[in-house]
Design a protein around this motif. Structure first.
Motif, PDB file in Angstrom:
ATOM      1  N   MET A 330       0.812  -1.224   0.000  1.00  0.00           N
ATOM      2  CA  MET A 330       0.000   0.000   0.000  1.00  0.00           C
ATOM      3  C   MET A 330       0.845   1.274   0.000  1.00  0.00           C
ATOM      4  O   MET A 330       0.419   2.307  -0.510  1.00  0.00           O
ATOM      5  N   ASN A 331       2.046   1.210   0.560  1.00  0.00           N
ATOM      6  CA  ASN A 331       2.885   2.408   0.621  1.00  0.00           C
ATOM      7  C   ASN A 331       4.034   2.383  -0.385  1.00  0.00           C
ATOM      8  O   ASN A 331       4.933   3.225  -0.322  1.00  0.00           O
ATOM      9  N   SER A 332       3.997   1.431  -1.295  1.00  0.00           N
ATOM     10  CA  SER A 332       5.087   1.306  -2.267  1.00  0.00           C
ATOM     11  C   SER A 332       5.112   2.496  -3.221  1.00  0.00           C
ATOM     12  O   SER A 332       4.074   2.922  -3.743  1.00  0.00           O
ATOM     13  N   SER A 333       6.308   3.015  -3.456  1.00  0.00           N
ATOM     14  CA  SER A 333       6.473   4.111  -4.417  1.00  0.00           C
ATOM     15  C   SER A 333       6.715   3.583  -5.827  1.00  0.00           C
ATOM     16  O   SER A 333       6.905   4.365  -6.761  1.00  0.00           O
ATOM     17  N   GLU A 334       6.689   2.250  -5.983  1.00  0.00           N
ATOM     18  CA  GLU A 334       7.000   1.645  -7.282  1.00  0.00           C
ATOM     19  C   GLU A 334       5.762   1.342  -8.110  1.00  0.00           C
ATOM     20  O   GLU A 334       5.873   0.997  -9.285  1.00  0.00           O
ATOM     21  N   ILE A 335       4.582   1.450  -7.494  1.00  0.00           N
ATOM     22  CA  ILE A 335       3.346   1.132  -8.216  1.00  0.00           C
ATOM     23  C   ILE A 335       2.296   2.203  -7.935  1.00  0.00           C
ATOM     24  O   ILE A 335       2.360   2.914  -6.929  1.00  0.00           O
ATOM     25  N   ASP A 336       1.328   2.312  -8.863  1.00  0.00           N
ATOM     26  CA  ASP A 336       0.263   3.311  -8.741  1.00  0.00           C
ATOM     27  C   ASP A 336      -1.112   2.684  -8.551  1.00  0.00           C
ATOM     28  O   ASP A 336      -2.030   3.337  -8.053  1.00  0.00           O
ATOM     29  N   LEU A 337      -1.280   1.447  -8.978  1.00  0.00           N
ATOM     30  CA  LEU A 337      -2.557   0.748  -8.816  1.00  0.00           C
ATOM     31  C   LEU A 337      -2.296  -0.740  -8.723  1.00  0.00           C
ATOM     32  O   LEU A 337      -1.221  -1.224  -9.114  1.00  0.00           O
ATOM     33  N   ILE A 338      -3.281  -1.465  -8.196  1.00  0.00           N
ATOM     34  CA  ILE A 338      -3.158  -2.912  -8.019  1.00  0.00           C
ATOM     35  C   ILE A 338      -4.345  -3.582  -8.695  1.00  0.00           C
ATOM     36  O   ILE A 338      -5.502  -3.209  -8.456  1.00  0.00           O
ATOM     37  N   ILE A 339      -4.053  -4.552  -9.548  1.00  0.00           N
ATOM     38  CA  ILE A 339      -5.102  -5.342 -10.197  1.00  0.00           C
ATOM     39  C   ILE A 339      -5.074  -6.730  -9.570  1.00  0.00           C
ATOM     40  O   ILE A 339      -4.075  -7.445  -9.658  1.00  0.00           O
ATOM     41  N   LEU A 340      -6.162  -7.097  -8.916  1.00  0.00           N
ATOM     42  CA  LEU A 340      -6.261  -8.369  -8.200  1.00  0.00           C
ATOM     43  C   LEU A 340      -7.167  -9.306  -8.989  1.00  0.00           C
ATOM     44  O   LEU A 340      -8.334  -8.986  -9.240  1.00  0.00           O
ATOM     45  N   ILE A 341      -6.633 -10.458  -9.386  1.00  0.00           N
ATOM     46  CA  ILE A 341      -7.405 -11.420 -10.179  1.00  0.00           C
ATOM     47  C   ILE A 341      -7.656 -12.667  -9.347  1.00  0.00           C
ATOM     48  O   ILE A 341      -6.718 -13.255  -8.796  1.00  0.00           O
ATOM     49  N   TYR A 342      -8.926 -13.058  -9.263  1.00  0.00           N
ATOM     50  CA  TYR A 342      -9.269 -14.272  -8.525  1.00  0.00           C
ATOM     51  C   TYR A 342     -10.014 -15.232  -9.443  1.00  0.00           C
ATOM     52  O   TYR A 342     -11.059 -14.896 -10.008  1.00  0.00           O
ATOM     53  N   CYS A 343      -9.458 -16.425  -9.599  1.00  0.00           N
ATOM     54  CA  CYS A 343     -10.113 -17.497 -10.343  1.00  0.00           C
ATOM     55  C   CYS A 343     -10.638 -18.513  -9.335  1.00  0.00           C
ATOM     56  O   CYS A 343      -9.872 -19.026  -8.517  1.00  0.00           O
ATOM     57  N   GLY A 344     -11.899 -18.806  -9.399  1.00  0.00           N
ATOM     58  CA  GLY A 344     -12.431 -19.804  -8.482  1.00  0.00           C
ATOM     59  C   GLY A 344     -13.900 -19.602  -8.220  1.00  0.00           C
ATOM     60  O   GLY A 344     -14.458 -18.532  -8.471  1.00  0.00           O
TER      61      GLY A 344
END
Length: 413
Positions: A330-344
């Motif tokens: 959440m505090n990483s300066s290396e990324i701007d957004l998170i894409i979470l993929i769930y299969c199931g």
């Protein structure tokens, strides 16, 4: 309400019934030659028999009666009217234009879908919309396609801040509406369905002005319109696929996407690869993460996980593991957004993921975009999250274009 009916299923009945159900607080004046009352409200033979001032007239009478009705409305001093009846390209357009010029009346139609504006508790359309919120403002030229688009949007967990049917555009056109809707606080994005284009220059100017405040998506099946609007293609999506258009609009439900570096987290390498492919030819990036960032996440990763972006957490990934990854990034300066993929299809895991994402929403300063790949339950969880203001997807092919437009829009506005 001119042309009301007592017969359920008739346009004149459904429109008035929807207005009453929407909780409209002002006086309503049914106009009918046949009835003395409609839905327990006194009816009048003519609008000229009403002694009070009238702000808006909604006309659902047969097309042949409309010219005379419009003249009476003009004589009464009514300044706004919606013509639900008639055909879009009928000769009625000329009568509407003439009355508009003669009496200074602004008129939607003919063949308008009507207007839905929940902020003022107004629903003068044949669609029983009663729960609006912060979401999409839809402008639709087609009445029947507009109804289908509304139905689809609701089924996908999306809400409408406004719906306006332009119909035959004898007077009011899209550019007349864009200025108002772009200033509306409850509107997150504006979607326009159009099959005809009037003043090309005026329309493009109004789009560019409204874009300063709200993202705009155009849906059209006209190759001619797409050609004429080619100069706008770098600024707005223009598509013939309204399903994809709603996925684009969904990207504006939650936190603003400020940046283009995405962390992709999934419980399936195959799904992660599909997502990466959907991001090709977009402005979004999947950066290599530093060893320090990977080390922060490593303690949450199951054995056999792939320790590079996109992260493959294997089928062993639980909602608790996904939560750990979100918390550590959440505090990483290396990324701007998170894409979470769930299969199931595990109902317990899906329910826990929904709860976790809602809990994390206010803790994360970055947008988290969940993608659920599965059947009915996956779609239902995505719908619920959309209703709660979290952009969620079930069609992985549309994710890239949707997030790309959102990222580019917020970068330039």
């Amino acid at each position: 309400m001119v042309g009301v009916s007592k017969t359920p299923g008739k346009l004149g009945y459904e429109v008035m019934n929807n207005l009453l159900k929407c909780g409209f607080r002002g006086p309503i004046y049914p106009i009918s030659h046949r009835y003395s009352e409609v839905q327990d409200i006194r009816s009048y033979k003519s609008v000229l028999d009403v002694t009070d001032e009238i702000d808006l007239a909604v006309v659902s009478a047969p097309e042949s009666y409309v010219p005379k009705i419009l003249e009476e409305l003009g004589a009464k001093g009514v300044r706004s009217a919606i013509i639900l009846s008639g055909r879009r390209m009928s000769p009625l357009r000329e009568a509407i234009s003439e009355v508009s010029r003669k009496h200074g009346m602004r008129i939607l139609g003919p063949s308008s879908l009507g207007v839905y504006y929940p902020k003022n508790r107004i629903n003068v359309s044949p669609v029983p919309l009663n729960s609006g919120g912060r979401g999409i403002a839809l402008i639709s030229e087609s009445k029947t396609l507009g109804i289908s688009m509304i139905d689809f949007g609701i089924s996908e967990g999306l809400e409408f801040s406004a719906v306006v049917g332009t119909g035959g555009k004898a007077d009011i056109e899209e550019e007349d509406l864009l200025s108002y809707l772009s200033e509306d606080d409850d509107t997150k994005s504006i979607m326009i369905h159009m099959e005809t284009l009037g003043d090309q220059k005026k329309f493009m100017e109004s789009v560019r002005e409204a874009l300063k405040r709200k993202p705009i998506i155009i849906v059209t099946g006209s190759a001619e319109i797409r050609r004429k609007l080619e100069p706008l293609r770098k600024e707005i999506p223009i598509t013939n696929d309204f399903i994809a258009a709603f996925d684009i609009a969904a990207a504006f439900l939650g936190k603003e996407i400020r940046g283009k570096r995405a962390l992709v987290v999934s419980n399936s390498s195959g799904a992660g690869n599909l997502l990466v492919e959907s991001l090709e030819n977009t402005s979004l990036e999947i950066p290599n993460l530093s060893d320090a960032s990977i080390d922060d996440m490593r303690i949450f990763m199951p054995e056999g996980s792939f320790h590079r972006n996109p992260l493959d957490l294997t089928p062993e990934a639980s909602p608790e593991i996904f939560r750990g990854i979100l918390e550590s990034s959440m505090n990483s300066s290396e990324i701007d957004l998170i894409i979470l993929i769930y299969c199931g299809t595990n109902p317990i895991c899906l329910e826990k993921l929904q709860t976790m994402l809602l809990e994390m929403r206010d803790l994360m300063d970055k947008p988290v975009i969940p993608v659920f790949l599965g059947g009915d339950l996956s779609r239902e969880v995505a719908r619920r999250l959309r209703r709660d203001g979290i952009p969620s997807y079930v069609n992985i092919a549309n994710v890239g274009k949707a997030l790309d437009f959102a990222a580019r829009y917020f970068e330039s506005h």
